[in-house]
Design an enzyme around this catalytic site. Structure first.
Site, PDB file in Angstrom:
ATOM      1  N   ASP A  13      -3.358  -5.093   7.369  1.00 52.10           N
ATOM      2  CA  ASP A  13      -2.132  -6.646   8.450  1.00 52.10           C
ATOM      3  C   ASP A  13      -3.398  -7.633   7.315  1.00 52.10           C
ATOM      4  OD1 ASP A  13      -0.931  -5.202   9.451  1.00 52.10           O
ATOM      5  OD2 ASP A  13      -2.418  -4.877  11.104  1.00 52.10           O
ATOM      6  N   LYS A  16      -1.458  -9.371   2.376  1.00 48.24           N
ATOM      7  CA  LYS A  16      -1.389  -8.520   1.538  1.00 48.24           C
ATOM      8  C   LYS A  16       0.146  -9.062   0.548  1.00 48.24           C
ATOM      9  CE  LYS A  16      -2.660  -4.305   2.319  1.00 48.24           C
ATOM     10  NZ  LYS A  16      -3.167  -4.804   3.752  1.00 48.24           N
ATOM     11  N   GLY A  40       3.451  -2.680   6.865  1.00 47.94           N
ATOM     12  CA  GLY A  40       4.192  -3.367   5.899  1.00 47.94           C
ATOM     13  C   GLY A  40       3.376  -5.194   6.113  1.00 47.94           C
ATOM     14  N   HIS A  41       4.388  -5.505   5.467  1.00 54.38           N
ATOM     15  CA  HIS A  41       3.925  -6.534   4.642  1.00 54.38           C
ATOM     16  C   HIS A  41       4.889  -7.864   5.086  1.00 54.38           C
ATOM     17  CE1 HIS A  41       0.999  -4.137   1.650  1.00 54.38           C
ATOM     18  NE2 HIS A  41       1.893  -3.789   1.419  1.00 54.38           N
ATOM     19  N   GLN A 223      -2.129   0.047   4.161  1.00 58.18           N
ATOM     20  CA  GLN A 223      -3.163  -0.229   5.099  1.00 58.18           C
ATOM     21  C   GLN A 223      -4.504  -1.231   4.521  1.00 58.18           C
ATOM     22  OE1 GLN A 223      -2.113   2.540   4.541  1.00 58.18           O
ATOM     23  NE2 GLN A 223       0.166   2.743   6.176  1.00 58.18           N
TER      24      GLN A 223
END
Length: 427
Positions: A13, A16, A40-41, A223
């Protein structure tokens, strides 16, 4: 051979997606090399916000070819839901490539994940319940289902039956659940075959040929370093290798072809899920970081645990990844604090420790040793160069750079695509 790895240098988080998107116009391929839809991005383009879970961030750049590598585990229903959502918003997803060797997250993997975590009770790890861990376990146990298996019904049936032989024993005799019918699973998986077919490719060959042709390939980890199955805070980790070495095994591109490894650092620290977190804050400062930084998991929807910057973790990430650069994100969130504590070392059993302890027991007992740095009150979201930052913000960045062991080459000063200060070009 311009191959770059971009990865999280904390517990994930870190931003990225923003970093990958920034580079998207300069790279030819963006490759996810591990994880699944447990990552997730968030990418902000103009006034549009995109939440990506499984797809590489490069999917938003028309000139870029997004690739899901062999190290990723793919839930087809999630993949198509995400593709549909982007298509409805006018994003062209036709260039996506998916490795035929990537493993499929089956419905029984999701079931096993959820019931196992529930069974653990207080000892639960904090998984997302999306079947990622059991899918990687099947891969290692050599009973996994790969994308290419969808195109041979006989092989697919045999593999599903083999996987369910053991799992049904577990579900019925330990968890008191119904057995899962192999025929039903095979039928569901085959419904994805035709739609997947245009995307499936020998991505190992494609990527190596691209590098031979002097194309720029960016490897995007999900991650973060401290969630790596080998090098993270085990057992509170993910089931794959987000570290730089995972880029090689998860894509089929050898380490000699990688020229740069970029670590993404948040200007403070967060993590989602259970596990040790030395700088975690339980006071008003922690609540403020969560509120100002909008710290809620893109994929999980869970509030992130928040704490001050941890230089011990940053140094560790530099070492295990061979980092050449850092991208520091969310510096703007710290605006308004008179003093900003930074963890420079730990106290463990009365002793000062400046490197991450390898012992799980020691890390659980680590207490942060802080050094206070002067804060700033000026709005920095409009800053275009390092010199535009307030003096105290400049000093904070320089201090983090010195403590972390690699140069900070870019700084995020806001959530938008253009709200970035580039100090040194990554390419």
């Amino acid at each position: 051979m311009p191959a770059l790895v971009l990865l999280g240098a904390q517990w994930g988080d870190e931003g990225k997606g923003k970093a990958t998107d920034l580079l998207g116009g300069s790279v030819d391929y963006v490759v996810r090399y591990q994880g699944g839809n447990n990552a997730g991005h968030t990418v902000v383009v103009g006034d549009q916000k995109y939440a990506l879970h499984l797809l590489p961030s490069g999917i938003l750049t028309p000139e870029c070819t997004p690739v899901i590598g062999n190290g990723v585990v793919v839930d087809p229903s999630v993949l198509f839901s995400e593709l549909n959502g982007l298509n409805e918003r006018g994003v062209d997803t036709s260039k996506l490539l998916i490795s035929g060797n990537a493993h499929i997250i089956t419905p029984y993997n999701v079931t096993v994940d959820k019931v196992t975590e529930r069974f653990l009770g207080k000892r639960k790890i904090g998984t997302t319940g999306r079947g990622i861990g059991p899918t990687y376990a099947d891969k290692i146990n050599r009973v996994g289902i790969r994308v290419q298996d969808l195109y041979d019904e006989s092989i697919l049936t045999q593999k599903v039956e083999a996987a369910l032989d053991g799992k049904n024993q577990l579900l019925t005799k330990v968890f008191n659940r119904r057995a899962i019918e192999a025929e039903q699973i095979v039928e569901e998986l085959l419904t994805y075959a035709d739609r997947l077919r245009p995307y499936v490719a020998d991505t190992v060959l494609v990527l190596n040929q691209a590098l031979d042709d002097n194309k720029v390939v960016l490897f995007e980890g999900g991650q973060g370093t401290l969630l790596d199955i080998d090098h993270g805070t085990y057992p509170f980790v993910t089931s794959s290798n987000p570290t730089a070495g995972g880029a090689c095994t998860g894509s089929g591109v050898g380490p000699t072809k990688i020229s740069r490894v970029i670590g993404i650092l948040k200007a403070y620290t967060t993590r989602v899920g259970a596990g040790p977190f030395p700088t975690e804050l339980f006071d008003e400062d922690g609540a403020a970081l969560r509120r100002i930084g909008h710290e809620r998991g893109v994929t999980t929807g869970r509030d992130r645990r928040c704490g001050w910057f941890d230089a011990v973790i940053a140094r560790y990430a530099t070492r295990v990844n061979g980092l050449t650069d850092f991208f520091l994100t969310k510096l703007d969130v710290l605006t308004g604090w008179e003093q900003i504590p930074v963890c420079v070392a730990y106290e463990i059993d009365g002793k000062r420790v400046e490197e991450l302890p390898y012992s799980q027991t020691d890390f659980h007992h680590a207490k942060p040793i802080y050094e206070n740095l002067p804060g700033w009150s000026e709005d920095i979201t409009k800053a275009k160069t390092f010199a535009d930052l307030p003096k105290n913000a400049q000093a904070y960045v320089k201090a983090l750079e010195e403590m972390s062991g690699a140069p900070i080459s870019a700084i995020g000063v806001g959530p938008g695509r253009t709200e970035t200060i580039e100090i040194n070009s990554f390419i």
